[in-house]
Design a protein around this motif. Structure first.
Motif, PDB file in Angstrom:
ATOM      1  N   ALA A  62       0.831  -1.207   0.000  1.00  0.00           N
ATOM      2  CA  ALA A  62       0.000   0.000   0.000  1.00  0.00           C
ATOM      3  C   ALA A  62       0.866   1.259   0.000  1.00  0.00           C
ATOM      4  CB  ALA A  62      -0.923   0.005   1.213  1.00  0.00           C
ATOM      5  N   LYS A  63       0.542   2.194  -0.887  1.00  0.00           N
ATOM      6  CA  LYS A  63       1.256   3.470  -0.948  1.00  0.00           C
ATOM      7  C   LYS A  63       0.533   4.549  -0.148  1.00  0.00           C
ATOM      8  CE  LYS A  63       4.212   1.648  -3.768  1.00  0.00           C
ATOM      9  NZ  LYS A  63       5.518   1.227  -3.238  1.00  0.00           N
ATOM     10  N   GLU A  64      -0.773   4.373  -0.027  1.00  0.00           N
ATOM     11  CA  GLU A  64      -1.592   5.347   0.699  1.00  0.00           C
ATOM     12  C   GLU A  64      -2.600   4.580   1.540  1.00  0.00           C
ATOM     13  OE1 GLU A  64      -3.574   9.686  -0.449  1.00  0.00           O
ATOM     14  OE2 GLU A  64      -3.107   8.223  -2.013  1.00  0.00           O
ATOM     15  N   VAL A  65      -2.572   4.794   2.847  1.00  0.00           N
ATOM     16  CA  VAL A  65      -3.439   4.045   3.764  1.00  0.00           C
ATOM     17  C   VAL A  65      -4.174   4.998   4.697  1.00  0.00           C
ATOM     18  CG1 VAL A  65      -3.555   2.249   5.542  1.00  0.00           C
ATOM     19  CG2 VAL A  65      -1.803   2.114   3.774  1.00  0.00           C
ATOM     20  N   ARG A  66      -5.463   4.773   4.822  1.00  0.00           N
ATOM     21  CA  ARG A  66      -6.235   5.450   5.867  1.00  0.00           C
ATOM     22  C   ARG A  66      -7.101   4.402   6.556  1.00  0.00           C
ATOM     23  NH1 ARG A  66      -7.861  11.398   3.364  1.00  0.00           N
ATOM     24  NH2 ARG A  66      -5.707  11.974   2.878  1.00  0.00           N
ATOM     25  N   MET A  67      -7.495   4.723   7.784  1.00  0.00           N
ATOM     26  CA  MET A  67      -8.270   3.762   8.569  1.00  0.00           C
ATOM     27  C   MET A  67      -9.577   4.379   9.048  1.00  0.00           C
ATOM     28  SD  MET A  67      -5.135   1.928  10.635  1.00  0.00           S
ATOM     29  CE  MET A  67      -4.136   3.397  10.671  1.00  0.00           C
TER      30      MET A  67
END
Length: 366
Positions: free
Chosen positions: A155-160
């Protein structure tokens, strides 16, 4: 002179047309080289959505070669091996109580699931953009473990997003509205109870009593009451076939035959169990969920309590499918209780919607 001005206008218009065209081409290439995934990384099951479609719905389990640590199987294939392996193979459920218990195994499992979405064998694997749901009671260390696992998986961009928020979105609740809503999400490892309003969690309660605990209750009950030893997979089938939260159902299921090992003689035997017995076995755990719901209601601001009285309580997660659980909670709280349509996928659906609103939903955790 007029002709020159006209030509200039045409050149400028053509220039802006080329810019717009190039922007579309660039955006198209960007979307081609970027893959967006919404992931419900659950204790019992992992659900992954791509383009709002479920592409992975597999048990959260991995089978490894003990000597080489090579991945033998993940998901359903690994679950078939669970409890039946020899000394060369190890099956691991890397998530416990809603959080990562084994970082390396989670990373390997997640990587295999992502390959199964169609990224395997590509010359240039796409950059991954993810939204992953997490329990509301998670610590910063546990949160970091989830992020690290996602990044190590590509993953290059992760949000939760917190599970109750994802569940509410998946149910169809407008979480940005000022009206308060209560959501109960009963998963495999945790039960999440939260009151939501204005795009945030006002009050919440997270307890480690959910589907897995129900299974352990059934295993313990079968051992004490029937002198029979059964495994987690058998307990899960008992829960699905005759699981109940109350002893008086309108449409009771037929008795279910359970196979296991006789604890006195050591031989394989079969025992029939009914839903009333399982209701007794699960009573203590369900009482803990009821108390958590009452505790969350006690800590809810009065204006939001008024909203909840009007709208009732919404339930999601696999645990909400337990027969009679909605009626039992309704009786305890004296409120209306609504079970989500397809509660198993509610959190995953909400996570997918959050992915579509990656920059709009400010409550996503960066």
């Amino acid at each position: 002179m007029a002709k020159i001005k006209k030509n200039k206008k045409q050149v400028v218009a053509y220039f802006f047309y080329l810019c717009t065209l190039n922007k579309k081409i660039i955006m198209g290439l960007f979307s081609f080289f970027t893959k967006e995934l919404a992931i419900d990384l659950g204790t019992a099951n992992t659900v992954i959505l791509h383009n709002e479609k479920v592409v992975i719905d597999e048990p959260s389990i991995i089978a490894l070669d003990r000597a080489t640590r090579r991945v033998i199987a993940v998901g359903k294939k690994a679950l078939l091996m669970h409890g039946k392996t020899h000394e060369s193979i190890q099956t691991i459920r890397p998530l416990k109580d809603g959080v990562i218990a084994d970082f390396q195994s989670t990373e390997m499992m997640l990587r295999e699931f992502i390959k199964m979405t169609g990224s395997k064998g590509l010359l240039f694997p796409p950059a991954l953009k993810m939204v992953i749901c997490i329990p509301s009671g998670i610590t910063e260390v546990e949160e970091r473990a989830v992020r690290d696992s996602a990044e190590q998986s590509g993953a290059k961009e992760v949000r939760m997003i917190h599970e109750p928020m994802a569940a509410a979105i998946g149910i169809g609740i407008d979480v940005l509205d000022a009206n308060g809503n209560m959501v109960i999400d009963i998963g495999g490892g945790t039960s999440e109870i939260a009151v939501l309003a204005l795009g945030g969690i006002v009050t919440s309660k997270s307890i480690k009593v959910a589907g897995d605990e129900f299974n352990y209750d059934i295993i313990d009950f079968m051992r004490k009451k029937h002198n029979i030893a059964i495994g987690e997979a058998s307990a899960e089938q008992v829960k699905i076939n005759v699981g109940s939260a109350i002893e008086d159902l309108e449409n009771p299921p037929e008795d279910y035959e359970v196979y296991g090992r006789d604890l006195l003689q050591g031989i394989p035997i079969a025992v029939k169990v009914g839903y009333q017995e399982i209701a007794q076995a699960l009573d203590r755990s369900i009482s803990k969920i009821e108390m958590a719901v009452i505790n969350a209601l006690e800590n809810t601001p009065s204006e939001l309590s008024a909203d909840i009285y009007k709208t009732g309580i919404y339930m999601a997660g696999g645990g909400s499918l337990l027969r009679g659980l909605d009626k039992r909670i309704a009786k305890k709280t004296k409120l209306k209780v609504h079970v989500a349509e397809d509660p198993l996928k509610a959190v995953a659906r909400g996570t997918s919607i959050a992915l579509k609103n990656f920059d709009k939903f400010t409550f996503l955790i960066k």
